[in-house]
Design a protein around this motif. Structure first.
Motif, short mmCIF file in Angstrom:
data_model
loop_
_atom_site.label_atom_id
_atom_site.label_comp_id
_atom_site.label_asym_id
_atom_site.label_seq_id
_atom_site.Cartn_x
_atom_site.Cartn_y
_atom_site.Cartn_z
N ILE A 114 0.84 -1.19 0.00
CA ILE A 114 0.00 0.00 0.00
C ILE A 114 0.88 1.24 0.00
N LYS A 115 1.97 1.23 0.76
CA LYS A 115 2.87 2.38 0.77
C LYS A 115 3.51 2.59 -0.60
N ASP A 116 3.84 1.51 -1.27
CA ASP A 116 4.39 1.64 -2.61
C ASP A 116 3.38 2.28 -3.55
N ALA A 117 2.12 1.86 -3.43
CA ALA A 117 1.08 2.44 -4.28
C ALA A 117 0.91 3.93 -3.98
N TYR A 118 0.95 4.29 -2.72
CA TYR A 118 0.84 5.70 -2.33
C TYR A 118 2.00 6.50 -2.94
N ASP A 119 3.21 5.93 -2.87
CA ASP A 119 4.36 6.60 -3.46
C ASP A 119 4.22 6.73 -4.97
N GLN A 120 3.70 5.69 -5.60
CA GLN A 120 3.48 5.78 -7.05
C GLN A 120 2.54 6.94 -7.37
N ALA A 121 1.60 7.20 -6.49
CA ALA A 121 0.62 8.25 -6.73
C ALA A 121 1.16 9.65 -6.44
N THR A 122 2.06 9.78 -5.49
CA THR A 122 2.38 11.12 -4.96
C THR A 122 3.83 11.54 -5.08
N ALA A 123 4.76 10.63 -5.29
CA ALA A 123 6.18 10.99 -5.23
C ALA A 123 6.63 11.75 -6.46
N THR A 124 7.69 12.53 -6.30
CA THR A 124 8.24 13.27 -7.42
C THR A 124 9.09 12.35 -8.29
N PRO A 125 9.20 12.66 -9.58
CA PRO A 125 9.90 11.72 -10.47
C PRO A 125 11.40 11.88 -10.48
N LYS A 126 12.06 10.79 -10.73
CA LYS A 126 13.44 10.83 -11.18
C LYS A 126 13.56 9.80 -12.29
N LEU A 127 14.38 10.08 -13.26
CA LEU A 127 14.47 9.24 -14.45
C LEU A 127 15.65 8.31 -14.32
N THR A 128 15.41 7.02 -14.46
CA THR A 128 16.44 6.04 -14.17
C THR A 128 16.94 5.29 -15.39
N LYS A 129 16.28 5.43 -16.53
CA LYS A 129 16.77 4.81 -17.75
C LYS A 129 16.30 5.62 -18.94
N LEU A 130 17.07 5.59 -20.00
CA LEU A 130 16.69 6.33 -21.19
C LEU A 130 15.43 5.73 -21.80
N PRO A 131 14.56 6.55 -22.38
CA PRO A 131 13.35 6.03 -23.01
C PRO A 131 13.70 5.14 -24.20
N PRO A 132 12.73 4.31 -24.62
CA PRO A 132 12.95 3.52 -25.84
C PRO A 132 13.30 4.43 -27.01
N ALA A 133 14.01 3.86 -27.97
CA ALA A 133 14.53 4.67 -29.08
C ALA A 133 13.43 5.25 -29.94
N SER A 134 12.31 4.57 -30.05
CA SER A 134 11.25 5.08 -30.91
C SER A 134 9.90 4.64 -30.40
N ASP A 135 8.89 5.40 -30.77
CA ASP A 135 7.51 5.08 -30.42
C ASP A 135 6.89 4.39 -31.62
N ASN A 136 6.98 3.06 -31.61
CA ASN A 136 6.61 2.33 -32.82
C ASN A 136 5.30 1.58 -32.71
N ALA A 137 4.53 1.84 -31.69
CA ALA A 137 3.31 1.06 -31.54
C ALA A 137 2.19 1.91 -31.02
N LYS A 138 1.02 1.76 -31.59
CA LYS A 138 -0.16 2.47 -31.13
C LYS A 138 -1.32 1.55 -30.78
N PRO A 139 -1.28 0.24 -31.16
CA PRO A 139 -2.42 -0.62 -30.86
C PRO A 139 -2.66 -0.69 -29.36
N THR A 140 -3.89 -0.92 -28.99
CA THR A 140 -4.24 -1.06 -27.59
C THR A 140 -3.99 -2.48 -27.14
N ALA A 141 -3.37 -2.61 -25.99
CA ALA A 141 -3.06 -3.93 -25.47
C ALA A 141 -4.05 -4.33 -24.40
#
Length: 831
Positions: free
Chosen positions: A231-258
């Motif tokens: 529950i604390k992890d979920a709360y943190d997911q909702a409220t904590a400030t971001p930090k970026l830990t890995k580079l984004p994928p190289a391209s946005d190649n998909a739009k279908p809904t999963a």
């Protein structure tokens, strides 16, 4: 020279996913740059002084907010765009699948009520203000689309573009309000589960409560059935400030809904789809850590009868988590009906800490309890129903689509009970847990209430505006040109029939009975003492009716408050310079109290003797070059407190309690009866000190006389991309202001974390107002006003801040003009 925007040259080499800065951005250094912008009613200007403070001059009220938004984007575009993405749950769109679950939880705590009523809660023109402010941001974003060289390098490294804003974004986002105390409730429930003999005693040592109360579990709650960490992890997911830990994928190649993966269901553990722990994705601050106890602020106001000028002095230094750029942004807005200067947060319009022509104002946190955690029984035949007053009641469900860079769009479902969003659901055990938070109600957008009070011209108007303040709970100090000083807390206080210290069943027995009227809280106006100090302590007078009404029990330690009240009260006549010195005071009351006990103890250990002797002579002043501060802080924060807890309880319970509350640990070592014999206490202190000496010796050498606290305690401001940066890049984006003194419990609050002694939180912004003679006011921000690492203003104020120095907070047109280094002129274009 008229242009769409200033010419900018960026000499930066990109190689694959990394980059190397080659030359700084060079802006057109003409005396005046003129921009033609859509959305402006009349011509306006921004005079930028030598410290990077923008002085905005507009001919209409809403043009001032338009220009404020434009300039916030000009100076802090990456910061405000990242804040918006995090708050709206749009991180995965540009940063990839690791952020899907965080986005889902962020959307769970968005305001989802009636926007018409929401706008009215802040004042008649709040929507128009937000519209003007976001129009200004959007105008700058459009300019970056026309000229990509204007984009800060973060966008290029991460491979995405800034977004356009809607005015609703300003108030719908609620995650930034210094929330409490839901996680503390969960930790306390865990104590009641694990400690069978005397859970109240264990909780007493874990966390100080004021007023003193024995927390009690309510009927119908099994504390051992609560999956606390999930529950604390979920709360943190909702409220904590971001930090970026890995580079984004190289391209946005998909739009279908999963099809929604397990991670996006309400019953999933709130862990990122890749399996990365929550703390790896977000800057998570444990509510019971030293960092949280050190978060807060100082403010005070002093009557003119007690100052050297004969005018009131108002001081404020809000403490928040540090980073690069600063959370605070200083600006000056001047327009018909508006003349205000000070600090706010760059993603919000207006000023929350500062002054106008007539009054000054400053805030600290007032720790009212505005949260509760509810536990539900779930229908085994229908997991979307929960038991309420003996009947199965359907949850409200909201379907959302989350765009994901490098992957398909994810469909996710949010579940809500009558109390609030479901944070975690266990379908096997048929239980769920939801957050009820006052800050999700109407009119509770954090800090947006300053729209009203920053335009007040006297105490009655200011108090009326504060009566409409919702969240977070704040202490507001006030002073005006007529010589009045005052204090009042603001915020909506929940009416409960229980103490609010543990979770409760959501079956209808534990309901809020609305909010208390603001006039039920205490206030002061021109007190006989001639000064008022607040520092996040429980400052409700014990003889006031509100003291025992359950306003809140979990306050910050009162070390800072006691020290400040003592030194401010001791001086008959004080100056602006005195208040500056008090904001930078490094005297530690925990150190003084610990040393007082150590003076009663002797040791035969030859290696320990010189350290004990050194500490016994120490006055508790934690300067950066202090050897005593180095050993004390390591001892107190890493070894002594933990040793007390571990001697008092078995290992499993001690691990859960952690370091122990600093105030409670001091109580125990000063009066060990009921816990240890005096001889056992002495043994605990010396054994733990020996461990601390070993660590400091390992880090700083064998000679205690050569130790320096500042060698361990560095003022480092980390960029949100820190984990992605090479060592060379860190020199560009991070800021190290060098050695610094103080600790979490000195008036100059400089908290540090569990993994190093580097600075994590404290006063990024300090202000001392010479009330009425406004040009005599002083201020400092850190590490700088700019959010662009290519600009000198990104880090230029950090050395001044670290040395306790200030810059003028110029207000009059004459003084502003004297210090202006650049003027930006604006002409209305076609809308």
């Amino acid at each position: 020279m008229k242009r769409a925007f200033m010419a900018v040259a960026i000499a930066t080499v990109f190689t694959g996913a990394s980059f190397m800065p080659v030359a700084a951005r060079t802006a057109a250094e003409t005396d005046a740059d003129t921009f033609t912008v859509s959305g402006l009613e009349k011509p306006g200007s921004i005079s930028i002084d030598k410290w990077g403070v923008p002085h905005i001059y507009a001919q209409t009220l809403y043009d001032a907010f338009y220009l404020q938004g434009f300039n916030a984007a000009r100076d802090r575009l990456f910061q405000i765009d990242l804040w918006r993405k995090r708050g709206l749950g749009e991180m995965a769109k540009d940063f990839g699948p690791d952020y899907v679950e965080g986005d889902r939880m962020a959307r769970a705590v968005l305001f989802r009520g009636d926007m018409y009523r929401e706008w009215l809660a802040y004042g008649s023109d709040s929507k128009r203000v937000a519209q003007a402010f976001t129009d200004g941001i959007n105008e700058y974003v459009k300019m970056t689309q026309a000229n990509p060289d204007l984009l800060p390098v973060e966008f290029k490294k991460l491979g995405y573009q800034p977004s356009q804003w809607n005015p609703e974004d300003v108030v719908r986002i609620r995650h930034h309000g210094l929330t409490l105390n839901a996680k503390n409730e969960l930790d306390r429930a865990q104590v009641f589960c694990k400690v069978k003999d005397d859970p109240v005693k264990a909780d007493w040592l874990r966390r100080e409560l004021s007023p003193t109360i024995d927390p009690a579990l309510v009927d119908g709650l099994d504390p051992c059935a609560i999956p606390v960490q999930k529950i604390k992890d979920a709360y943190d997911q909702a409220t904590a400030t971001p930090k970026l830990t890995k580079l984004p994928p190289a391209s946005d190649n998909a739009k279908p809904t999963a099809t929604p993966p397990a991670q996006q269901s309400a019953s999933a553990s709130p862990v990122a789809p890749t399996g990365s722990p929550v703390a790896a994705l977000y800057n998570v601050v444990d509510n019971d850590s030293d960092t949280e106890r050190g978060l807060g602020s100082n403010n005070w106001v002093i009557d003119g009868k007690r100052t050297t000028t004969g005018r009131p002095i108002l001081a404020n230094d809000p403490h928040r988590s540090h980073g690069a750029p600063s959370l605070r942004y200083i600006s000056h807005l001047s327009a018909p009906g508006l003349s205000v200067i000070g600090a706010g947060e760059p993603f919000l319009p207006g000023i929350s800490i500062g002054h106008n022509d007539e009054i000054g104002f400053g805030l600290t946190r007032f720790y009212m309890d505005q949260e509760d955690m509810y536990q539900y029984e779930i229908n085994p035949e229908n997991k979307n129903e929960y038991k309420y007053k003996g009947r199965w009641e359907p949850m409200e469900t909201v379907e959302e689509e989350i765009e994901v860079k490098g992957g398909p769009v994810q469909k996710v479902t949010l579940h809500f009970t009558r109390h609030g969003p479901i944070l975690y659901q266990d379908d096997t055990a048929h239980r769920a847990w939801a957050l009820r938070a006052a800050w999700l109600d109407l009119g509770m957008a954090p800090y947006f209430g300053s729209m009203d009070y920053m335009r007040a011209t006297n105490w009655d108007e200011f108090k009326a505006a504060m009566n409409r303040w919702g969240a977070p709970g704040e202490n507001q100090v006030y002073a005006d040109r007529s010589g009045n000083i005052a204090w009042m807390p603001g915020g909506l206080t929940v009416k409960r029939s229980w103490d609010g210290l543990t979770p409760v069943p959501g079956d209808g027995r534990y309901e809020w009975d609305g909010y208390r009227d603001m006039d039920e809280l205490p206030s002061l106006h021109n007190p006989q003492a001639g000064y008022i100090v607040t520092a996040n302590e429980n400052n409700i007078p014990p003889d006031h009716p509100a003291f025992k009404k359950g306003v809140g029990y979990e306050w910050s330690s009162d070390f800072r408050a006691k020290r400040l009240k003592a030194i401010i009260g001791a001086k008959d006549k004080s100056s602006v310079a005195d208040s500056e010195a008090w904001q930078n005071d490094k005297t530690s009351l925990p150190a003084i109290r610990t040393v007082a006990v150590l003076k009663q103890i002797s040791t035969d250990d030859e290696k320990l003797k010189p350290v004990v002797a050194m500490l016994q002579k120490w006055d508790g002043l934690e300067t950066a070059d202090s050897a005593e501060a180095a050993i004390f802080e390591v001892w107190f924060s890493r070894y002594l407190r933990r040793a007390v807890v571990e001697r008092a309880f078995d290992p499993e319970i001690a691990k859960m309690i952690g370091l122990g509350d600093p105030e409670r640990v001091l109580d125990v070592i000063e009066k060990p009866e009921g816990w240890f014999t005096p001889a056992e206490r002495d043994e605990i202190m010396l054994d733990s000190l020996k461990q601390a000496v070993a660590e400091v010796s390992d880090k700083l050498g064998a000679d205690p006389q050569a130790w320096k606290w500042g060698t361990l305690h560095q003022a480092v401001f980390l960029h949100p991309m820190n984990a992605l940066l090479s060592d060379e890049e860190k020199k560009t984006f991070n800021v190290n202001a060098g050695p610094i003194g103080g600790s979490a419990y000195t008036p100059m609050a400089t908290s540090y974390g569990e993994k190093s002694y580097n600075l994590t939180s404290g006063a990024s912004f300090r202000m001392v107002l010479d009330v009425g003679q406004w040009d005599g006011s002083r201020v400092i921000n850190t590490p700088g006003q700019s959010g662009d690492s290519r600009q000198p203003g990104y880090r230029d104020l950090a050395p001044l801040w670290a040395k306790g120095e200030y810059i003028p907070l110029t207000f009059s047109k004459e003084k502003v003009k004297e210090n202006t280094v650049k003027v930006l002129k604006f002409e209305p274009g076609k809308n």
